[in-house]
Each structure stands twice: as structure tokens, then as C-alpha cells.
Design a protein around this motif. Sequence first.
Motif, mmCIF file in Angstrom:
data_model
loop_
_atom_site.group_PDB
_atom_site.id
_atom_site.type_symbol
_atom_site.label_atom_id
_atom_site.label_comp_id
_atom_site.label_asym_id
_atom_site.label_seq_id
_atom_site.Cartn_x
_atom_site.Cartn_y
_atom_site.Cartn_z
ATOM 1 N N GLY A 1 0.807 -1.206 0.000
ATOM 2 C CA GLY A 1 0.000 0.000 0.000
ATOM 3 C C GLY A 1 0.844 1.261 0.000
ATOM 4 N N ILE A 2 0.174 2.378 0.268
ATOM 5 C CA ILE A 2 0.824 3.681 0.222
ATOM 6 C C ILE A 2 1.901 3.803 1.288
ATOM 7 C CG2 ILE A 2 -0.771 4.823 1.800
ATOM 8 C CD1 ILE A 2 0.550 6.315 -1.493
ATOM 9 N N GLY A 3 1.766 3.050 2.371
ATOM 10 C CA GLY A 3 2.763 3.109 3.430
ATOM 11 C C GLY A 3 4.127 2.605 2.987
ATOM 12 N N SER A 4 4.147 1.617 2.108
ATOM 13 C CA SER A 4 5.427 1.107 1.606
ATOM 14 C C SER A 4 6.154 2.167 0.787
ATOM 15 C CB SER A 4 5.190 -0.146 0.751
ATOM 16 O OG SER A 4 4.651 -1.183 1.534
ATOM 17 N N MET A 5 5.407 2.909 -0.040
ATOM 18 C CA MET A 5 6.030 4.000 -0.792
ATOM 19 C C MET A 5 6.553 5.068 0.148
ATOM 20 S SD MET A 5 3.732 4.654 -4.216
ATOM 21 C CE MET A 5 4.910 5.883 -4.773
ATOM 22 N N LEU A 6 5.795 5.407 1.173
ATOM 23 C CA LEU A 6 6.253 6.403 2.138
ATOM 24 C C LEU A 6 7.542 5.963 2.815
ATOM 25 C CD1 LEU A 6 2.933 7.565 3.851
ATOM 26 C CD2 LEU A 6 4.602 9.039 2.718
ATOM 27 N N SER A 7 7.594 4.700 3.189
ATOM 28 C CA SER A 7 8.793 4.193 3.856
ATOM 29 C C SER A 7 10.000 4.232 2.922
ATOM 30 C CB SER A 7 8.544 2.759 4.335
ATOM 31 O OG SER A 7 9.700 2.223 4.930
ATOM 32 N N ASN A 8 9.807 3.798 1.682
ATOM 33 C CA ASN A 8 10.934 3.750 0.742
ATOM 34 C C ASN A 8 11.476 5.136 0.439
ATOM 35 O OD1 ASN A 8 10.702 0.953 0.586
ATOM 36 N ND2 ASN A 8 9.300 1.039 -1.163
ATOM 37 N N TYR A 9 10.592 6.078 0.101
ATOM 38 C CA TYR A 9 11.066 7.398 -0.286
ATOM 39 C C TYR A 9 11.553 8.210 0.909
ATOM 40 C CZ TYR A 9 9.475 6.638 -5.032
ATOM 41 O OH TYR A 9 9.330 6.143 -6.314
ATOM 42 N N THR A 10 11.078 7.891 2.094
ATOM 43 C CA THR A 10 11.619 8.541 3.293
ATOM 44 C C THR A 10 13.039 8.054 3.564
ATOM 45 O OG1 THR A 10 9.403 8.737 4.243
ATOM 46 C CG2 THR A 10 11.259 8.958 5.754
ATOM 47 N N ASN A 11 13.278 6.759 3.381
ATOM 48 C CA ASN A 11 14.626 6.235 3.586
ATOM 49 C C ASN A 11 15.620 6.834 2.601
ATOM 50 O OD1 ASN A 11 13.744 4.575 5.672
ATOM 51 N ND2 ASN A 11 13.302 2.858 4.292
ATOM 52 N N TYR A 12 15.168 7.108 1.370
ATOM 53 C CA TYR A 12 16.045 7.704 0.368
ATOM 54 C C TYR A 12 16.073 9.231 0.427
ATOM 55 C CZ TYR A 12 16.522 3.131 -1.837
ATOM 56 O OH TYR A 12 16.809 1.811 -2.087
ATOM 57 N N ARG A 13 15.367 9.807 1.407
ATOM 58 C CA ARG A 13 15.349 11.261 1.633
ATOM 59 C C ARG A 13 14.849 12.045 0.418
ATOM 60 N NH1 ARG A 13 16.224 9.014 5.786
ATOM 61 N NH2 ARG A 13 17.640 9.668 7.454
#
Length: 285
Positions: free
Chosen positions: A230-242
Motif C-alpha cells: 500500500g501507500i505506506g510502503s512507498m512512504l517508507s521507501n522514499y523517506t529512507n532515500y530522503r
Amino acid sequence: MQPDTNTETIEPQSGRLEIPPQPSLLWPNILTIGVGAIVLAAGAGLQISWADIPQIPANVANYLQLMFASPNWEKLPRALTEMWRSISMAWLGAILCVVVSVPLGMLAARGVGPAWLRAILRGLFAIIRAVPEVIIAIILLTVTGLTPFTGALALGIAGIGTQGKWVYESIESAKEGASEAVRAAGGTTAEVTRWALWPAVAPSIMSFALYRFEINIRTSAVLGLVGAGGIGSMLSNYTNYREWDTVGMLLIVVIVTTMIVDAISGAIRRRIMEGTRIRELARSA
């Protein structure tokens, strides 16, 4: 004419007015001191760097500018797809929650299920409510893997505790008139539940189910952070990559979608409850 000698004379009573004793403040003071000590101990155990606290507003403003000054809309189609996946997880979880919690919640109500079964079910609901959705998702990940089904299953299981409690509380707070009428006609407990209790509490239960769906929408974004999709996975990925401009776009999608779903669900819930009040007024007239 002689005055009546038998007439009693009432003299005013003399004496001091007794003032009630002042209530003791010993236990309230002890409780206040105890709560204050717990708060201070909790703050000391967190090892907070008090010198960094004045810098928090400036840091928050900086990150808000990075996220929302110029959002990256190139990933919007994928974000909408993942948001739809999160909504699907929330909807499936709400359906699973209702299917399981309604019959169990009715058996947990006083006057429906036996005392030993009520105790077991209410204890089960309390245990489920004590475990966060994220912990349930982490446990299920070892069984079902990194799939959106894990998120839907975690939302459904986590909602059983709250929804079951709402169900048996709604039944116990329902008016007794219809139940007494069915019992007076020789109805069994199952017939009382079907023809008296269920019609009385069905609108409230449906309203609670829609409200649980609203909660699942917000929680599904959190479950994505642990790999449930879901949308949470995208949030986690792009947050980790800043990549803060993409994170800002994702947050806008989450906020707008959640507000739209809340507005629609709230309108449906109001329609259900208003229809219930109209039916009650018609019966009373």
C-alpha cells in the motif's frame, strides 16, 4: 376575659451552629505527588536532550518546506494505485472484522450468552485491543509473507476487539420493551436476539462498522511501513532515500483521500442514525 393558660410558649433555641469538619486532603495530595513523581521519572528515563528542543520548530519548518514547497507529481499515478491498494486492505479488514465480531459480540452481551462464555469473549476482546495493529502485522508476516493480504488480515483481527466491545455494549444499552414482548410470547434467547435485539442495534452496529473502516484507512498507511504494502510502503521507501518532494506528494494523496473517505462515510453514518431516529419517532407517535 382571662388569657388561655394552656398555650405553650415557644422559645428560640440557643446554641452554636455546627460546622462540618473540613475533608482531609491527605490522599489527594499523596496521589498528586505520586503522579508527579511518575511523570518526572518517565521524563528522566527518556534521556531527552533539552538543549535540542528549541531547535524543533525550525527543523519542522525546514522539512515541511522540503516536502510541500515543490511536490514531485511524477509518481502520482503509482501513488494513486498504492492508495487504492490501501483502501482495499482497509475495506477487506473491515468486512472480516464485522463478520467475526458481530456474532461474537452478541454472544458476549448480558442476557444473550452464558456467563462463562461472556467472560471468555470479553477477555479475548480485551487482549486483542491491547495488541497494536503493527505487532499483529509483524507476527502475520512470518506466515503470509509481504503481501497486502497481511495488512488486511492484521486490520481485521485488530478491529475485532473494538468492534466486539461496541456490539455487546450496544445490545446491553438497547431498550428492553421489544425483548420483553418476545419473551412474553414464549420466544427463546435466539428468537429474542433475532427479532428484538438485532433490529434495535443494527443501525448502531453498521455505523460503528463504517467508523472502523475510516480507522483502517489511516492505519493501513502505517502497516505499509512494516512491509504490508500500500501507500505506506512507498512512504517508507522514499523517506529512507530522503526524497522529500515525493514524500510530500504521497502525504497530500493520503490526506486528501482520507478526508474524502471520512466525508462519505460520515454522511452514510448520519443517514443511518437519522433514519433510526425517524423510525423511533414514528413508533412513538
